[in-house]
Design a protein around this motif. Sequence first.
Motif, PDB file in Angstrom:
ATOM      1  N   ALA A  32       1.143  -1.542  -0.454  1.00  0.00           N
ATOM      2  CA  ALA A  32       0.383   0.207   0.383  1.00  0.00           C
ATOM      3  C   ALA A  32       0.988   1.213   0.055  1.00  0.00           C
ATOM      4  O   ALA A  32       0.963   2.306  -0.662  1.00  0.00           O
ATOM      5  CB  ALA A  32      -0.748   0.284   1.314  1.00  0.00           C
ATOM      6  N   ILE A  33       2.014   0.949   0.980  1.00  0.00           N
ATOM      7  CA  ILE A  33       3.005   2.229   0.950  1.00  0.00           C
ATOM      8  C   ILE A  33       3.492   3.082  -0.764  1.00  0.00           C
ATOM      9  O   ILE A  33       3.717   3.607  -1.011  1.00  0.00           O
ATOM     10  CB  ILE A  33       4.004   2.623   1.753  1.00  0.00           C
ATOM     11  CG1 ILE A  33       3.151   2.323   3.649  1.00  0.00           C
ATOM     12  CG2 ILE A  33       5.020   3.256   1.751  1.00  0.00           C
ATOM     13  CD1 ILE A  33       4.433   1.457   4.038  1.00  0.00           C
ATOM     14  N   GLU A  34       3.856   1.316  -1.211  1.00  0.00           N
ATOM     15  CA  GLU A  34       4.711   1.776  -2.396  1.00  0.00           C
ATOM     16  C   GLU A  34       3.527   1.559  -3.719  1.00  0.00           C
ATOM     17  O   GLU A  34       4.275   2.612  -4.221  1.00  0.00           O
ATOM     18  CB  GLU A  34       5.281   0.362  -2.716  1.00  0.00           C
ATOM     19  CG  GLU A  34       6.252  -0.377  -2.061  1.00  0.00           C
ATOM     20  CD  GLU A  34       6.136  -1.755  -2.013  1.00  0.00           C
ATOM     21  OE1 GLU A  34       6.056  -2.373  -3.270  1.00  0.00           O
ATOM     22  OE2 GLU A  34       7.723  -1.891  -1.486  1.00  0.00           O
ATOM     23  N   ALA A  35       2.498   1.370  -3.034  1.00  0.00           N
ATOM     24  CA  ALA A  35       1.089   2.691  -4.398  1.00  0.00           C
ATOM     25  C   ALA A  35       1.416   3.647  -3.371  1.00  0.00           C
ATOM     26  O   ALA A  35       0.138   4.628  -4.430  1.00  0.00           O
ATOM     27  CB  ALA A  35      -0.150   2.104  -4.428  1.00  0.00           C
ATOM     28  N   GLY A  36       1.334   4.750  -2.941  1.00  0.00           N
ATOM     29  CA  GLY A  36       1.729   5.864  -2.294  1.00  0.00           C
ATOM     30  C   GLY A  36       0.398   5.754  -1.312  1.00  0.00           C
ATOM     31  O   GLY A  36      -0.006   7.169  -0.766  1.00  0.00           O
ATOM     32  N   PHE A  37       0.237   5.197  -0.764  1.00  0.00           N
ATOM     33  CA  PHE A  37      -0.490   5.510   0.504  1.00  0.00           C
ATOM     34  C   PHE A  37       0.331   5.288   1.291  1.00  0.00           C
ATOM     35  O   PHE A  37       1.248   5.475   2.001  1.00  0.00           O
ATOM     36  CB  PHE A  37      -1.256   3.970   1.579  1.00  0.00           C
ATOM     37  CG  PHE A  37      -2.301   4.326   1.868  1.00  0.00           C
ATOM     38  CD1 PHE A  37      -3.222   4.252   1.979  1.00  0.00           C
ATOM     39  CD2 PHE A  37      -1.600   3.515   3.378  1.00  0.00           C
ATOM     40  CE1 PHE A  37      -4.413   4.058   2.645  1.00  0.00           C
ATOM     41  CE2 PHE A  37      -2.400   4.323   4.728  1.00  0.00           C
ATOM     42  CZ  PHE A  37      -4.290   4.757   4.038  1.00  0.00           C
ATOM     43  N   ASP A  38      -0.336   6.812   2.957  1.00  0.00           N
ATOM     44  CA  ASP A  38       0.824   7.123   3.310  1.00  0.00           C
ATOM     45  C   ASP A  38       1.283   6.708   3.876  1.00  0.00           C
ATOM     46  O   ASP A  38       0.264   5.717   4.779  1.00  0.00           O
ATOM     47  CB  ASP A  38      -0.212   8.327   4.099  1.00  0.00           C
ATOM     48  CG  ASP A  38       1.017   9.782   5.270  1.00  0.00           C
ATOM     49  OD1 ASP A  38       2.003   9.504   5.323  1.00  0.00           O
ATOM     50  OD2 ASP A  38       0.681  10.787   5.035  1.00  0.00           O
ATOM     51  N   ARG A  39       3.080   6.826   4.788  1.00  0.00           N
ATOM     52  CA  ARG A  39       3.173   4.960   5.739  1.00  0.00           C
ATOM     53  C   ARG A  39       2.345   5.584   7.248  1.00  0.00           C
ATOM     54  O   ARG A  39       2.676   5.217   8.005  1.00  0.00           O
ATOM     55  CB  ARG A  39       4.695   5.735   5.353  1.00  0.00           C
ATOM     56  CG  ARG A  39       5.797   6.529   5.667  1.00  0.00           C
ATOM     57  CD  ARG A  39       6.725   6.462   5.146  1.00  0.00           C
ATOM     58  NE  ARG A  39       7.413   5.244   6.479  1.00  0.00           N
ATOM     59  CZ  ARG A  39       8.032   5.878   6.866  1.00  0.00           C
ATOM     60  NH1 ARG A  39       8.291   7.362   7.656  1.00  0.00           N
ATOM     61  NH2 ARG A  39       8.735   4.612   7.479  1.00  0.00           N
ATOM     62  N   PHE A  40       1.837   7.179   7.336  1.00  0.00           N
ATOM     63  CA  PHE A  40       1.207   7.125   8.649  1.00  0.00           C
ATOM     64  C   PHE A  40      -0.171   7.585   8.323  1.00  0.00           C
ATOM     65  O   PHE A  40      -0.897   7.682   9.764  1.00  0.00           O
ATOM     66  CB  PHE A  40       2.062   9.050   8.872  1.00  0.00           C
ATOM     67  CG  PHE A  40       2.951   8.629   9.124  1.00  0.00           C
ATOM     68  CD1 PHE A  40       3.743   8.316  10.835  1.00  0.00           C
ATOM     69  CD2 PHE A  40       3.808   9.512   8.752  1.00  0.00           C
ATOM     70  CE1 PHE A  40       5.964   8.430  10.503  1.00  0.00           C
ATOM     71  CE2 PHE A  40       5.900   9.387   8.740  1.00  0.00           C
ATOM     72  CZ  PHE A  40       6.197   8.898   9.774  1.00  0.00           C
ATOM     73  N   GLY A  41      -0.429   6.899   7.567  1.00  0.00           N
ATOM     74  CA  GLY A  41      -2.036   6.512   7.306  1.00  0.00           C
ATOM     75  C   GLY A  41      -2.937   5.913   7.892  1.00  0.00           C
ATOM     76  O   GLY A  41      -2.287   4.443   8.692  1.00  0.00           O
ATOM     77  N   SER A  42      -3.816   5.106   8.391  1.00  0.00           N
ATOM     78  CA  SER A  42      -4.558   4.636   8.713  1.00  0.00           C
ATOM     79  C   SER A  42      -5.867   4.033   8.067  1.00  0.00           C
ATOM     80  O   SER A  42      -6.437   4.409   7.000  1.00  0.00           O
ATOM     81  CB  SER A  42      -5.538   5.163   9.952  1.00  0.00           C
ATOM     82  OG  SER A  42      -6.498   3.631  10.316  1.00  0.00           O
ATOM     83  N   LEU A  43      -6.157   2.287   8.221  1.00  0.00           N
ATOM     84  CA  LEU A  43      -6.219   1.203   6.959  1.00  0.00           C
ATOM     85  C   LEU A  43      -8.202   1.734   7.560  1.00  0.00           C
ATOM     86  O   LEU A  43      -8.679   0.549   7.056  1.00  0.00           O
ATOM     87  CB  LEU A  43      -6.061  -0.017   7.257  1.00  0.00           C
ATOM     88  CG  LEU A  43      -5.341   0.574   5.652  1.00  0.00           C
ATOM     89  CD1 LEU A  43      -4.419  -1.113   5.359  1.00  0.00           C
ATOM     90  CD2 LEU A  43      -5.202   0.835   4.104  1.00  0.00           C
ATOM     91  N   ASP A  44      -7.921   2.156   9.212  1.00  0.00           N
ATOM     92  CA  ASP A  44      -9.137   2.204   9.762  1.00  0.00           C
ATOM     93  C   ASP A  44      -8.822   2.477  11.297  1.00  0.00           C
ATOM     94  O   ASP A  44      -8.238   2.224  12.307  1.00  0.00           O
ATOM     95  CB  ASP A  44      -9.511   0.692  10.922  1.00  0.00           C
ATOM     96  CG  ASP A  44     -10.566   0.072  11.175  1.00  0.00           C
ATOM     97  OD1 ASP A  44     -11.265   0.894  11.861  1.00  0.00           O
ATOM     98  OD2 ASP A  44     -11.684  -1.911  11.229  1.00  0.00           O
ATOM     99  N   PRO A  45      -9.489   3.361  10.320  1.00  0.00           N
ATOM    100  CA  PRO A  45      -9.398   4.985  11.787  1.00  0.00           C
ATOM    101  C   PRO A  45     -10.618   4.991  12.668  1.00  0.00           C
ATOM    102  O   PRO A  45     -10.553   4.981  14.104  1.00  0.00           O
ATOM    103  CB  PRO A  45     -10.234   6.030  10.884  1.00  0.00           C
ATOM    104  CG  PRO A  45     -11.124   5.339  10.179  1.00  0.00           C
ATOM    105  CD  PRO A  45     -10.757   3.958   9.724  1.00  0.00           C
ATOM    106  N   THR A  46     -10.932   3.591  13.436  1.00  0.00           N
ATOM    107  CA  THR A  46     -11.556   3.481  13.806  1.00  0.00           C
ATOM    108  C   THR A  46     -11.078   2.132  15.202  1.00  0.00           C
ATOM    109  O   THR A  46     -11.476   1.938  16.671  1.00  0.00           O
ATOM    110  CB  THR A  46     -13.510   2.846  14.322  1.00  0.00           C
ATOM    111  OG1 THR A  46     -13.460   0.973  13.135  1.00  0.00           O
ATOM    112  CG2 THR A  46     -14.051   3.465  13.653  1.00  0.00           C
ATOM    113  N   ASP A  47      -9.599   1.634  15.281  1.00  0.00           N
ATOM    114  CA  ASP A  47      -8.877   1.310  15.801  1.00  0.00           C
ATOM    115  C   ASP A  47      -8.428   1.972  17.147  1.00  0.00           C
ATOM    116  O   ASP A  47      -8.354   3.005  16.600  1.00  0.00           O
ATOM    117  CB  ASP A  47      -7.315   0.972  14.885  1.00  0.00           C
ATOM    118  CG  ASP A  47      -7.860  -0.663  13.979  1.00  0.00           C
ATOM    119  OD1 ASP A  47      -9.662  -0.705  14.108  1.00  0.00           O
ATOM    120  OD2 ASP A  47      -6.758  -0.748  13.521  1.00  0.00           O
TER     121      ASP A  47
END
Length: 685
Positions: free
Chosen positions: A256-271
Amino acid sequence: MLAGHAASGQAPGTGPGAAPPTTVAAIQQLDRVEVAGRHYDNAVGSTDAASQGTIRAELLKSRPALRPGEVLEFVPGVIVTQHSGDGKANQYFLRGFNLDHGTDFATFVNGLPVNLPTHGHGQGYSDLNFLIPELVDRIEYRKGPYFAQTGDFSAAGSADILYRTTLDEPLAALTLGQRKYQRLVGAGSSELGQGLKLLGAVELLHNDGPWTVPEQLRKANAVLTLSDGSRAEGWSTSLMAYDATWTSTDQIPQRAIEAGFDRFGSLDPTDGGNTRRSSLSGEWHRRTDTGATKVAAYAIDYRLRLFSNFTYALERPATGDQFSQQDERTVFGLGASHAVDHTLGGLPARSEVGLQLRHDRIRVGLFDTQARQTIGTTRDDKVRQTLLGVYGQTAVELAPWLRGIVGLRADQARFKVNSLADSANSGASSDHLLSPKLSLILGPWDKTEWFVNAGRGFHSNDARGTTATVDPKTGDPVDKVAGLVAARGMELGMRTEWFTGLQSSLALWKLDVDSELVYVGDAGATEANRPSTRRGVEWNNRYVPRPWLLVDADLAWTRARFADASPAGNRIPNAVDRVASVAVTARELGPWSACIQWRYLGSGALIEDNSVRSSSSLTTNLRLGRRLTPKAELTLDVFNLFDRRVNDIEYFYESQLPGEAAPVADKHVHPAEPRTIRLMLQLGF
């Protein structure tokens, strides 16, 4: 003549004022290195192993710590990271162990055990976020299973973090930093008359962190201690309370990071999660010219609700794979020890006996959730477990140049599990283990002493694995596991002060573990694994070339392998090969002080065949201090000074992102924080 240092005489969980040491002092008198009195108590003649020692509060004040748990990094060879939110227990590394959240490293704070068995997230879960560093008086650490006083979770090592009962003066400290970091601490002590002393401390903290979804960590913490007497005879009682809530950004796949997703991003913001811990403890001690007695007791109330999503849409594409691990428990414990000086065959000797009893009453569960709402139950259990340990050991001065210590520890564990989700997993079990210990200390010669240590230790398994007959997710039959897992270790060590201003120690060690069985809290089942062998070298140095300059250099190399043959390979996943910490501290340069630290976490295999490895990381931390007045000091901390793009943790497993047609085996990483600046103003009154 008995030694005056108490590095090895404390029974775990019994707190300050422990019994005197079990060793017998060397007759030869040595000039101690100046740093030993101010930062370390690790001089020749003060410990029973090269990998044992004491760290004083003065050193803790000299270096920055990003999180409370990082005080354990002052223990040589320990690295502390985080793979989730800062309200969750840290990830610990030592001697080729990815200790997860504490499985093989026993930690005590102010006499209270931190590790939690049969925990919702992981066996031996060790959450140090309730620690208040300003209250720490010293850290007494031991590595290896060579010490009769240490029991469960101490195969790799243990540490007693001991709080003060008085402060030199009241203090207030305000810390402000990037990303809405705010921390306020107030603490003070006073004499109440008739020898009574009262200490109180309060901590409030908020932090959003570098994450695209703000962490919103909120923490409240308090300590109240009443004490009377002296180190010779006295008592103390402490009341502690801690509460925290947070939103976490868990590890994310490398693809996901290599595809451009922010490395400090969240894939589930309710965790995220919330937790609280409160405790009441007390201890009484008496020391005389011929012996010492100690009695301590504690009660702990603990709660955790943790929400995580590590596989995203692998198991439940429609709702996502979030799950909740929940733990509610009360813990009761008692410890007592008695040591006496005597002669054995005409030789000076010291013998000690002790008892440690712990009982946990637990409600623990694993639930399927969506946006923190429960949609299914995997496990829901009521657990009662009791661990009783008794030990005895005798130290004898066999010759002016030879000390010997022989010890034996006996532990019995009893488990009772009431599975509310599947009665097939209910039941009762028990296990016991004998752990012999042996140490020889030779010298000193030319300000150098030598150590030979051997012993057996253990960690307990999750109670649910000892009674389970059915996998809670698949329904397949499973085998029960042993309640106690043995580990056997040995160590050859040396400590020297032969060079003026230098304390140096070297340890060659080996540790064999019967099984790497792990209770996987994410799946609610026991993951069987293989026996293992770890061996390594540790080289620790404290150098004072000038009265105002201190250089610390701790280096460790480890080889960790499974002990049996398998086509999958023999590497132990996440066993790091090398760690290092080097710090240079300048003290009392007029009103200024400074410290710069380099911290290295080496690479490790992520799967058994070593085809995928984690990346190594090197970070630099800086602390600058300026005393403004005799009662006011300003401190600047800079973490990750050069803003290196590194990871706190890396794993390799299968996950499936929303929109992906099939699971993908990939690295999953949690980035270390970027350059972070914090400014603290501390006032004394």
